[in-house]
Write a protein that holds these residues in place. Structure first.
Motif, PDB file in Angstrom:
ATOM      1  N   UNK A 439       0.825  -1.218   0.000  1.00 31.65           N
ATOM      2  CA  UNK A 439       0.000   0.000   0.000  1.00 31.65           C
ATOM      3  C   UNK A 439       0.851   1.258   0.000  1.00 31.65           C
ATOM      4  N   UNK A 440       1.980   1.183   0.722  1.00 33.89           N
ATOM      5  CA  UNK A 440       2.852   2.358   0.743  1.00 33.89           C
ATOM      6  C   UNK A 440       3.392   2.643  -0.655  1.00 33.89           C
ATOM      7  N   UNK A 441       3.835   1.559  -1.326  1.00 34.67           N
ATOM      8  CA  UNK A 441       4.367   1.747  -2.688  1.00 34.67           C
ATOM      9  C   UNK A 441       3.280   2.324  -3.598  1.00 34.67           C
ATOM     10  N   UNK A 442       2.079   1.829  -3.423  1.00 33.50           N
ATOM     11  CA  UNK A 442       0.985   2.345  -4.262  1.00 33.50           C
ATOM     12  C   UNK A 442       0.699   3.814  -3.952  1.00 33.50           C
ATOM     13  N   UNK A 443       0.811   4.161  -2.665  1.00 30.34           N
ATOM     14  CA  UNK A 443       0.630   5.579  -2.296  1.00 30.34           C
ATOM     15  C   UNK A 443       1.689   6.455  -2.972  1.00 30.34           C
ATOM     16  N   UNK A 444       2.859   5.856  -3.206  1.00 34.79           N
ATOM     17  CA  UNK A 444       3.944   6.610  -3.852  1.00 34.79           C
ATOM     18  C   UNK A 444       3.850   6.465  -5.376  1.00 34.79           C
ATOM     19  N   UNK A 445       2.654   6.163  -5.863  1.00 34.57           N
ATOM     20  CA  UNK A 445       2.396   6.024  -7.315  1.00 34.57           C
ATOM     21  C   UNK A 445       3.205   4.907  -7.948  1.00 34.57           C
ATOM     22  N   UNK A 446       3.566   3.913  -7.158  1.00 34.59           N
ATOM     23  CA  UNK A 446       4.358   2.805  -7.702  1.00 34.59           C
ATOM     24  C   UNK A 446       3.575   1.513  -7.614  1.00 34.59           C
ATOM     25  N   UNK A 447       4.284   0.424  -7.879  1.00 36.09           N
ATOM     26  CA  UNK A 447       3.640  -0.880  -7.747  1.00 36.09           C
ATOM     27  C   UNK A 447       4.671  -1.886  -7.260  1.00 36.09           C
ATOM     28  N   UNK A 448       4.159  -2.938  -6.651  1.00 33.37           N
ATOM     29  CA  UNK A 448       5.073  -3.972  -6.154  1.00 33.37           C
ATOM     30  C   UNK A 448       4.610  -5.295  -6.751  1.00 33.37           C
ATOM     31  N   UNK A 449       5.594  -6.093  -7.110  1.00 33.14           N
ATOM     32  CA  UNK A 449       5.262  -7.331  -7.801  1.00 33.14           C
ATOM     33  C   UNK A 449       6.185  -8.424  -7.273  1.00 33.14           C
ATOM     34  N   UNK A 450       5.733  -9.671  -7.424  1.00 38.69           N
ATOM     35  CA  UNK A 450       6.559 -10.753  -6.892  1.00 38.69           C
ATOM     36  C   UNK A 450       6.570 -11.926  -7.861  1.00 38.69           C
ATOM     37  N   UNK A 451       7.780 -12.532  -7.976  1.00 38.91           N
ATOM     38  CA  UNK A 451       7.929 -13.773  -8.747  1.00 38.91           C
ATOM     39  C   UNK A 451       8.674 -14.747  -7.861  1.00 38.91           C
ATOM     40  N   UNK A 452       8.167 -15.957  -7.811  1.00 37.08           N
ATOM     41  CA  UNK A 452       8.848 -16.907  -6.931  1.00 37.08           C
ATOM     42  C   UNK A 452       8.824 -18.301  -7.517  1.00 37.08           C
ATOM     43  N   UNK A 453       9.890 -19.024  -7.273  1.00 40.37           N
ATOM     44  CA  UNK A 453       9.924 -20.445  -7.635  1.00 40.37           C
ATOM     45  C   UNK A 453      10.221 -21.193  -6.353  1.00 40.37           C
ATOM     46  N   UNK A 454       9.329 -22.077  -6.016  1.00 39.15           N
ATOM     47  CA  UNK A 454       9.452 -22.777  -4.736  1.00 39.15           C
ATOM     48  C   UNK A 454      10.786 -23.521  -4.670  1.00 39.15           C
ATOM     49  N   UNK A 455      11.514 -23.282  -3.546  1.00 40.08           N
ATOM     50  CA  UNK A 455      12.788 -23.952  -3.337  1.00 40.08           C
ATOM     51  C   UNK A 455      13.948 -23.292  -4.037  1.00 40.08           C
ATOM     52  N   UNK A 456      13.706 -22.317  -4.912  1.00 36.83           N
ATOM     53  CA  UNK A 456      14.790 -21.640  -5.644  1.00 36.83           C
ATOM     54  C   UNK A 456      14.974 -20.220  -5.127  1.00 36.83           C
TER      55      UNK A 456
END
Lengths: 648, 278
Positions: A439-456
């Motif tokens: 929410x903070x990032x969005x308040x700063x007109x930004x966005x947050x994203x995540x990519x994950x591979x289990x165990x890596x």
């Protein structure tokens, strides 16, 4: 409805246009039928009939001229034929041949050339073998055909007029019966979408449209009912949410006051050297638990502000290398304790600045770094890199070699209090850090994203708007931000971490360096007895003298009688609060008209809301401390306040 | 001319004297015959007003009788049915010989003569070229156009021709113009009345001797006084403009008193030999 649909509808024809087009096409078809079929057919029929009629007349004429031909009494023949031609408009010229084939009428040359409208018909006079002669007649049907066509045109025009009148009536009827009510309904729909439920519905003249209008009316009434109840529900929900926010704010405040004592006293107790090892472990456990509780309260407070939209961010150009350095420095001890290496990759100068609130950006980065460290494996790695994104954005990526998570878990990761099952058991955490970060990032007109591979491993990317700013300006901004007295983490050295596995505790202990307070006298206004005791203990251990009073009024009377070097006041107190007290002191100082008289005032409160600090500064306090605070923070603030006083 | 004027003056003087000496003559009813050389209607519309005028002048009554054709007319006057009649000069001779009719008034302006026409582009220029030819004539006894021409061709030029009778003058001209007949007999007045296109297609190669024009004759049963009264009345009418117009319709351009002798000369021309008796 999408704009393309709207455009498409705009290009569709109206009922009126369709009807008109049908009329025109129908008329053209009728006209084509007339021109291509009826009229030629009619001309042909008329010509055939007229030719037949002319032939009949000629045949009848034969006997009457037979005698003059035989007796060669040609005057009678000429009179008869001249009169006949004179009397009949369609007869152009006649030729009479006698039995020998000699032309006996007319006297002159016989013109064999025919105009397009002229036809020639023949009739024998008498019959073989007593053929007396032969009649040839040139007839011109132009007049007759013209008359016939004129009639046809009049008929066609009348037909057109009737068709046009009929179609116009139909179109007008359709307009009145369908188009107008439908346009009225459309307006009613549009206005209903805007919240107007009272627009007058059109009068319908046909049964179908009446049903439509009736059903729309019913639908509108029902929708109005739904909307009213929805509005009520929304208001109820908002009220409930507001109540929750108030409750959380109040809770955090109420929790801070006892936490102040727990943390303060446990800190003081840990400074005692005469503790048995078992006692020290227990005290450390108390302090650690208190610190965790404080983190939790802070985050809940942030979350409640975010939910009630009262958290404000100030966007300014932020120099990333500095901020990442600070975060690196602050999380390095924690990383070391988890045996994780933390690396900030070199930053390209072209992407070193972003538009952000420096403090909040730091909070987000520390949260991401802490998670990357916490959920990593032994001898794991954490990388931070910055790179340019599309359309003037900058990506800050935090990549780890941790346990990672599944696609399903990705969806839940930013939901408050949704901790991933497998880690919840083994790793400390509140479960709201990431949702706050998002929410903070969005308040700063930004966005947050995540990519994950289990165990890596996982990669969190923050995207922020790029900013153009020089490094020196950025430094200034960052310096200003770092000097604000509100932050929970302080810089620590790697050496400290090695000695002390818990970064918070180690920092608290490393900061305790007795200041030579040179016997300065501080007036403490605090209504809570336990906190009074904590202040007294902390201030004395820092080498200050202090006098304790219970509220603002007592503080005022104390100030009248005794000269103090500094006032340390709680904000919420009975009788006279800290802000009012400060205002009275400041107005008294300005009334003295003596320059340089300025009592340093440090306000201290469990009200962690931003507004409280702003109103404190407005009232005239020199510094603001949020409970609970550590002794080191108290020492810093007091030191700054005194330094400022001396410099003036 | 001078003779005629003297005659007229004498007639008037005589008539005046007669009317003075015999102031009242009993009213008579006269039957009037007109040669049917025109359609009955035309003859009727021309003669009825004239006879009314004449009745007003004389106090007598006149009954117009028109025969359907010339043959019937000849039969009628040879029988002496008419008291007064209008006829061609040769008829006047016959009428005198059969019944004793005497001419009383004639047209003094035009004398009659027959013509012989051929096609305009014809090689024929002399009547001698017409020996044994078929020639068209209106009718056998039409005086100028037929009788005079046939008589002269035979008696003066010694020619034999085959006559074809086609009833009317225009039919004669048309037969010639169409090349049906080598030549045709007619009179100048009727030829000039044809359309120019027809006139242009024929040419005149021969003209007969002149005869006095059609006379009005009176039956011998009418007394000489009554004859004179009628003749004077006719000339009085002709002297008035309205009356002259009535005479022009007959046609009779310049009425004047007629003498039997002028017509009896025709007897020497051997017309009788060529007259076709009924």
């Amino acid at each position: 409805m999408s704009p393309t649909n709207k455009e498409r509808i705009k290009w569709r024809p109206t009922l009126l246009q369709i009807s008109t087009a049908i009329c025109v096409i129908f008329s053209l078809l009728v006209a084509m039928l007339m021109v291509l079929f009826v009229i030629p057919q009619q001309i042909s029929i008329v010509e055939t009939r007229l030719d037949n009629a002319a032939r009949q007349s000629l045949v009848r004429l034969g006997p009457s001229v037979a005698d003059p031909i035989l007796t060669r009494q040609y005057e009678f023949l000429y009179d008869r034929l001249n009169k006949q031609i004179e009397n009949d408009d369609t007869w152009v010229r006649l030729q009479v041949l006698d039995a020998t084939g000699q032309q006996i009428y007319p006297l002159g040359e016989w013109d064999t050339v025919l105009t397009p409208n002229q036809h020639i018909v023949f009739a024998d006079i008498g019959s073989a073998p007593n053929l007396i002669g032969r009649l040839a007649l040139v007839v011109d049907h132009e007049f007759a055909i013209g008359e016939s066509l004129r009639l046809t045109f009049i008929l066609t025009a009348a037909l057109f007029l009737i068709i046009a009148l009929t179609l116009i009536s139909v179109v007008l009827f359709l307009q009145a019966a369908i188009s107008r009510p439908v346009i009225g309904l459309t307006s009613a729909f549009k206005l209903m979408a805007k919240g107007d439920f009272d627009y007058a519905l059109p009068q319908a003249r046909s049964r179908e449209i009446s049903y439509l209008v009736q059903e729309f009316s019913r639908f509108r009434r029902r929708t109005f009912g739904y909307q009213a109840s929805l509005i009520q529900l929304k208001e109820d929900a908002e009220q409930a949410n507001e109540a929750k926010s108030r409750f959380m704010s109040r809770m955090s405040h109420e929790l801070r006051t006892p936490l102040n004592s727990v943390l303060g006293f446990s800190e003081l107790a840990l400074n005692e050297s005469k503790l048995a090892p078992e006692q020290r472990r227990q005290l450390e456990a108390i302090h650690q638990s208190g610190q965790h509780l404080l983190d939790l309260v802070n985050e809940i407070l942030d979350l409640s502000r975010l939910e009630s939209d009262t958290l404000e961010v100030t966007l300014e150009p932020v120099y990333l290398p500095d901020i990442l350095d600070q975060c690196h420095l602050m999380t390095t001890p924690f990383a070391a304790s988890h045996k994780v290496s933390l690396t900030v990759l070199p930053i390209d100068p072209s992407v070193c600045c972003v538009l952000a609130d420096p403090l909040r950006l730091k909070q987000v980065l520390i949260n991401l770094l802490s998670n990357a460290i916490k959920y990593n494996q032994d001898n794991g790695r954490v990388y931070v890199e910055v790179e340019a994104g599309a359309s003037n954005t900058v990506f800050i990526r935090v990549r780890d070699t941790g346990i990672g998570f599944t696609q399903q878990e990705t969806a839940q990761i930013f939901v408050p209090f949704e901790r991933l099952n497998k880690s919840a058991a083994t790793v400390d955490g509140t479960g709201i850090g990431l949702s706050i970060s998002k929410r903070l990032v969005e308040l700063m007109n930004g966005s947050i994203d995540v990519h994950s591979v289990e165990g890596v491993g996982s990669e969190f990317s923050i995207s922020l708007r790029a900013a153009e700013v020089s490094a020196s300006e950025s430094d200034k901004i960052l310096d200003a931000a770092c000097c604000k007295p509100i932050h929970h983490l302080n810089e620590a050295t790697e050496a400290d971490i090695e000695l002390q596995p818990d970064p918070d505790l180690s920092r608290a202990q490393s900061d305790i360096q007795p200041v030579l307070a040179t016997n300065l006298h501080i007036l403490v206004a605090e209504d809570n007895a336990i906190n009074q005791l904590l202040f007294q203990t902390q201030l004395e251990s820092l080498g200050y003298r202090c006098t304790l009073v219970g509220d603002g009024l007592e503080a005022l009377s104390a100030l009248e009688n005794t000269q103090y070097d500094l006032l340390l006041t709680d904000i919420s107190m009975p009788n006279l609060g800290g802000l009012e007290l400060t205002k009275k002191i400041r107005s008294g100082e300005s009334a003295l008209k003596e320059k340089g008289v300025h009592m340093p005032i440090v306000a201290c409160s469990a009200n962690a809301m931003n507004d409280d600090q702003v109103s404190g500064i407005d009232a005239g306090v020199d510094a603001y401390l949020t409970k609970p605070f550590q002794k080191a923070q108290l020492a810093d603030v007091l030191h700054s306040a005194f330094s400022a006083k001396q410099s003036t | 001319m001078f003779d005629r004027l003297t005659n007229l003056a004498g007639l008037i003087a005589f008539a005046t004297a007669l009317s003075l000496s015999v102031p009242v003559i009993a009213a008579n009813n006269y039957v009037v015959g007109v040669v049917p050389q025109f359609a009955t209607q035309i003859i009727s519309s021309t003669w009825e007003p004239l006879l009314e005028e004449l009745a007003a002048k004389t106090g007598d009554t006149f009954e117009l009788v028109i025969e359907t054709d010339i043959t019937q007319f000849e039969v009628t006057f040879e029988r002496g049915d008419y008291d007064i009649a209008y006829m061609n000069p040769w008829h006047a001779v016959i009428a005198f010989e059969t019944q004793g009719y005497v001419p009383i008034v004639k047209d003094g302006a035009n004398s009659l003569k027959g013509i012989l026409i051929v096609k305009a582009d014809s090689q024929i220029s002399e009547v001698s070229q017409l020996d044994n030819a078929e020639i068209a004539f209106p009718s056998p006894n039409a005086l100028s156009a037929s009788l005079l021409v046939r008589t002269e061709l035979a008696t003066l030029h010694g020619l034999t021709v085959t006559p074809l009778y086609v009833r009317t003058h225009p039919s004669v001209y048309l037969n010639v113009a169409l090349g049906k007949s080598l030549a045709g007999g007619g009179v100048l007045r009727t030829l000039r009345a044809q359309p120019q296109s027809l006139q242009d297609q024929v040419k005149i190669i021969y003209e007969t001797r002149e005869v006095s024009p059609h006379p009005i004759v009176a039956h011998p049963s009418i007394s000489p006084e009554a004859r004179l009264k009628i003749a004077n009345a006719l000339l009085e009418i002709a002297a008035e403009p309205e009356g002259a117009a009535l005479f022009a319709g007959i046609p009779m351009q310049q009425p004047m008193s007629a003498k039997l002798e002028e017509y009896l000369a025709l007897r020497d021309w051997r017309l009788r030999e060529f007259y076709v008796a009924n």
